[in-house]
Design a protein around this motif. Structure first.
Motif, PDB file in Angstrom:
ATOM      1  N   ILE A  65       0.833  -1.197   0.000  1.00 17.76           N
ATOM      2  CA  ILE A  65       0.000   0.000   0.000  1.00 17.76           C
ATOM      3  C   ILE A  65       0.870   1.250   0.000  1.00 17.76           C
ATOM      4  CG2 ILE A  65      -1.694   1.313   1.332  1.00 17.76           C
ATOM      5  CD1 ILE A  65      -2.860  -1.361   2.266  1.00 17.76           C
ATOM      6  N   ARG A  68       2.324   1.732  -3.501  1.00 15.60           N
ATOM      7  CA  ARG A  68       1.308   2.152  -4.466  1.00 15.60           C
ATOM      8  C   ARG A  68       0.863   3.589  -4.221  1.00 15.60           C
ATOM      9  NH1 ARG A  68      -2.867  -2.999  -5.170  1.00 15.60           N
ATOM     10  NH2 ARG A  68      -1.475  -4.311  -6.420  1.00 15.60           N
ATOM     11  N   TRP A 328     -10.363  -4.199  -9.209  1.00 13.68           N
ATOM     12  CA  TRP A 328      -9.192  -4.009 -10.065  1.00 13.68           C
ATOM     13  C   TRP A 328      -9.312  -4.672 -11.437  1.00 13.68           C
ATOM     14  CZ3 TRP A 328      -6.506  -8.100 -11.921  1.00 13.68           C
ATOM     15  CH2 TRP A 328      -6.549  -9.322 -11.221  1.00 13.68           C
ATOM     16  N   GLN A 374     -14.249  -2.324  -3.186  1.00 11.54           N
ATOM     17  CA  GLN A 374     -13.139  -3.172  -3.621  1.00 11.54           C
ATOM     18  C   GLN A 374     -13.618  -4.544  -4.092  1.00 11.54           C
ATOM     19  OE1 GLN A 374      -9.509  -1.531  -2.790  1.00 11.54           O
ATOM     20  NE2 GLN A 374     -11.223  -0.289  -3.478  1.00 11.54           N
ATOM     21  N   ASP A 392      -7.154   0.240  -1.769  1.00 15.71           N
ATOM     22  CA  ASP A 392      -6.389   0.395  -2.998  1.00 15.71           C
ATOM     23  C   ASP A 392      -6.798   1.605  -3.827  1.00 15.71           C
ATOM     24  OD1 ASP A 392      -4.654  -0.148  -5.082  1.00 15.71           O
ATOM     25  OD2 ASP A 392      -5.990  -1.592  -6.035  1.00 15.71           O
ATOM     26  N   TYR A 394      -4.473   2.544  -6.340  1.00 14.93           N
ATOM     27  CA  TYR A 394      -3.623   2.346  -7.518  1.00 14.93           C
ATOM     28  C   TYR A 394      -4.384   1.972  -8.790  1.00 14.93           C
ATOM     29  CZ  TYR A 394      -0.604  -1.060 -10.082  1.00 14.93           C
ATOM     30  OH  TYR A 394       0.039  -1.833 -11.017  1.00 14.93           O
TER      31      TYR A 394
END
Length: 420
Positions: A65, A68, A328, A374, A392, A394
């Motif tokens: 983390i 990123r 993602w 997420q 996240d 990123y």
């Protein structure tokens, strides 16, 4: 099941060329950056946020983390976002401090507790390299030392010239190596290597990225009908049943992961563009395999279980395995569609690009509490089977940048050169 067929560009022209769509991406990227400022850990680095964007009382600094966040806020710094540079400095300090093993070199996965001897993983080191390169490109002077340090470790411990890829993991003191080679760590190493080639002006890293891509994609995925093989033994023999008892592993799940096929498709297009930009030979299979990966991932991953969305994994008989929809894979799908449209002009990729963003807007973006969910379940309701909270930035943030950037150079260099 939703199908995308070839045809003329939808009415209104390409979203990718419209200023209004680019403005929408910019606004979403800024919203994400604002949400994740709270992940700054007071002790060092960054840690995972909960669903409401708060740092839990027991949150621990996490190296992935931290790396990123450092990378993303370095890109924000290059774009002129006030307050981003101090967050980069905070991340660099942690990666040069408590998250780095001062005795044996390398980086821990998280801030270790007393008495722990955590292993050293290629996946983590790839992200440290990405963060260091972006931070240095953004003007953080301390990042040059971090970049030098991580490159030494990658050269000495992880990169194997004989294998043409990255070794996976070692004990803390490097005395024992893991009898495993991973597609995920090598994929993110490819991403990092492409950026290193641009930031350092060193084609060696681009050639190493090509070596990994040839092994994992052109040799293995192509032979498996463009399904990504993720797991190998130390001699690079396919390990099909690896983690068959852990299908919901966060980083090494059993079976095939369509999200990685999309991610690889994008990376192959960037690799080709980087090679051509520097007058280096770009094999024709890069584009051919990128197209094959994208098509197969849509066939096997998108809306295949009776509900909208992209499932996490399927088995080797192409049956849906883990139905959860993670954020993602669809972020990477949108970025891959944008890259392939930019490379080929094929309107099919424009249609997919719109499809993926329509899904993200409808299901993934949390307009009430911020950021993106997420993980969603089979019916697109918030879930926490694999991931909890909102750790996240990123993937989502990059998805707002990549469609607006050239295929080469890579993000930090392109933004530094004024591409965005």
């Amino acid at each position: 099941m939703m199908e995308i067929t070839a045809g003329a560009t939808p009415p209104g022209g390409s979203w990718l060329q419209r200023g209004s769509h680019r403005d929408w991406l910019e606004a979403e990227g800024q919203r994400l950056l604002a949400f994740y400022r709270a992940s700054r850990h007071p002790e060092c680095g960054f840690a995972a946020l909960d669903d409401d964007g708060r740092l839990p009382d027991d949150a621990r600094p996490d190296t992935m983390i931290t790396a990123r966040m450092t990378h993303c806020y370095a890109l924000a710094t290059l774009r002129g976002v006030p307050g981003a540079a101090p967050l980069v400095a905070h991340g660099v300090a942690a990666l040069q401090g408590a998250l780095q093993d001062s005795e044996y070199d390398g980086w821990y996965s998280e801030l270790p507790r007393e008495g722990e001897a955590p292993s050293k993983q290629a996946y983590i080191h790839a992200f440290v390299a990405l963060a260091a390169a972006s931070a240095w490109q953004s003007g953080n002077a301390d990042a040059k030392g971090l970049l030098d340090d991580v490159l030494k470790v990658i050269e000495a411990r992880f990169w194997s010239e004989d294998e043409g890829g990255m070794r996976e993991g070692f004990s803390r003191d490097w005395s024992e190596g893991e009898a495993y080679r991973g597609g995920n760590s090598n994929m993110h190493s490819t991403e990092a290597f492409l950026q290193l080639a641009d930031v350092l002006d060193n084609p060696l890293w681009r050639q190493r990225a090509l070596s990994i891509a040839e092994k994992l994609i052109h040799r293995h995925a192509r032979a498996n009908d463009y399904r990504i093989v993720e797991h190998f033994d130390s001699d690079w023999h396919e390990w099909r049943d690896y983690n068959s008892d852990r299908p919901k592993d966060q980083f090494r799940p059993y079976g095939a992961t369509p999200g990685h096929a999309f991610e690889w498709a994008r990376l192959l297009v960037h690799l080709e563009a980087g090679l051509l930009r520097h007058g280096e030979s770009a094999p024709g299979w890069l584009l051919e395999d990128a197209r094959g990966l994208f098509q197969r991932a849509t066939e096997l991953g998108w809306c295949v279980d009776g509900e909208p969305g992209l499932l996490y994994t399927h088995d080797w008989d192409n049956n849906p395995l883990v139905h959860e929809r993670l954020h993602w894979p669809v972020a990477e799908a949108a970025s891959a569609a944008a890259a392939l449209h930019a490379r080929t002009g094929d309107s099919t990729h424009e249609r997919w690009y719109r499809c993926f963003w329509d899904y993200i807007e409808r299901f993934m973006i949390d307009r009430e509490r911020g950021s993106w969910w997420q993980e969603l379940d089979h019916h697109n309701r918030p879930s926490n089977q694999l991931w909890s909270g909102k750790p996240d930035l990123y993937h989502a943030f990059q998805a707002t940048l990549l469609p607006r950037l050239p295929l080469a150079p890579t993000m930090a260099r392109a933004i530094a050169e004024g591409a965005l």
